[in-house]
Design an enzyme around this catalytic site. Sequence first.
Site, mmCIF file in Angstrom:
data_model
loop_
_atom_site.group_PDB
_atom_site.id
_atom_site.type_symbol
_atom_site.label_atom_id
_atom_site.label_comp_id
_atom_site.label_asym_id
_atom_site.label_seq_id
_atom_site.Cartn_x
_atom_site.Cartn_y
_atom_site.Cartn_z
ATOM 1 N N LYS A 11 7.670 1.225 1.104
ATOM 2 C CA LYS A 11 8.206 0.388 0.024
ATOM 3 C C LYS A 11 9.548 0.921 -0.464
ATOM 4 C CE LYS A 11 4.904 0.800 -2.922
ATOM 5 N NZ LYS A 11 4.124 1.793 -2.165
ATOM 6 N N LYS A 28 0.837 -1.198 0.000
ATOM 7 C CA LYS A 28 0.000 0.000 0.000
ATOM 8 C C LYS A 28 0.874 1.250 0.000
ATOM 9 C CE LYS A 28 -3.723 2.074 2.806
ATOM 10 N NZ LYS A 28 -4.686 2.252 1.702
ATOM 11 N N GLY A 29 0.354 2.330 -0.573
ATOM 12 C CA GLY A 29 1.112 3.572 -0.572
ATOM 13 C C GLY A 29 1.396 4.069 0.844
ATOM 14 N N GLY A 30 2.613 4.551 1.068
ATOM 15 C CA GLY A 30 2.964 5.157 2.341
ATOM 16 C C GLY A 30 3.422 4.199 3.421
ATOM 17 N N THR A 44 11.876 2.826 1.021
ATOM 18 C CA THR A 44 12.998 2.619 1.940
ATOM 19 C C THR A 44 13.388 1.144 1.994
ATOM 20 O OG1 THR A 44 11.452 2.496 3.810
ATOM 21 C CG2 THR A 44 12.459 4.630 3.361
ATOM 22 N N ASP A 71 7.074 3.681 -9.463
ATOM 23 C CA ASP A 71 6.016 4.494 -8.852
ATOM 24 C C ASP A 71 6.027 5.887 -9.479
ATOM 25 O OD1 ASP A 71 4.208 5.842 -7.245
ATOM 26 O OD2 ASP A 71 4.917 4.906 -5.404
#
Length: 319
Positions: A18, A13-15, A20, A42
């Site tokens: 991923k 999921k966004g945030g 890092t 992305d």
Amino acid sequence: MTPARTVTLVGGKGGVGKTTTAAALASAHAAAGARTLLVSTDPAHSTGDLLQARLGDEPTEVAPSLWAVEIDAEATADAHVERVRADARRLVGPEIRATVDRHLDLAKRGAGTLESAILDRLAALLVDDAARYDRVVVDTAPTGHTLRLLAMPELLRGWVGGLVRQRERVRGLDRSLANLTGDDAPPDDPVVERLRARADRLTALRRRIHEDAVIHLVCVPERLPIEETVRAEAALREADLRIGAIVVNQVLPDDAEGAFLAARREQQGVHLADIDRRLGHRQVVHVPQLPHDVRGPDDLAAIRAALAAAGLPADPQAP
């Protein structure tokens, strides 16, 4: 023993971290001496900010043995559409060229066009340039986009194959008419050749993803990311793709002080138990919450250490 997987995809999921996670895995491979490429698909690129490097659509060396690239889907889509436009101008009459141009201009920013462009660029990096790198780590877009992207090689391959067959039927008719009139047979069709080449690259990309890639799913100990991760794991398993670890970011350390943090840690405990219950058949890796944002390569060392303590980026040897 199953051969080592040399391509790693990082999804979620966004945030949830991923980027890092992907950057930490890539830097670990590079530190071990493997020529490593870190790819961001992305559209909301942040890899360059994290690595404190100016990145573009071509790989840039950002550290010893480590290259990074941020795929420019719009530029790739533009180039592809312009190639189609050039082909169309050779194949259609001037009376309909304006209509074709309008349709192509609209197609440039369509979601399918951009995803197709990302796929083409991935094929160039993972198939055409395969010999240049020992390891490739792909930081993917949020989960829904990633699942569509992984399904697209098969879908596009079928679509391109249909176009080739349709085009060959037309060319066969042209040859028959030429033979009847005694004219020379028409030359080989560059459009068919290009479509066949694209179908071959999509086949090779699909093969590399299925045979040479492992997918790590990243989440945080919160209800919505967990639900999305469970759905993604089931979809990837259904697609017969190799799933690696479930990386749980932002886990509060046991020594975090204060009543508020204690309450948050207790809530996280409930979510972590839920992850173990529903996804415990996979390797589950906890990455602790850092006291500050990850701001650059030095901060990645803490993420790398947490992953290394859990055995990542080792290659999973079982489906």
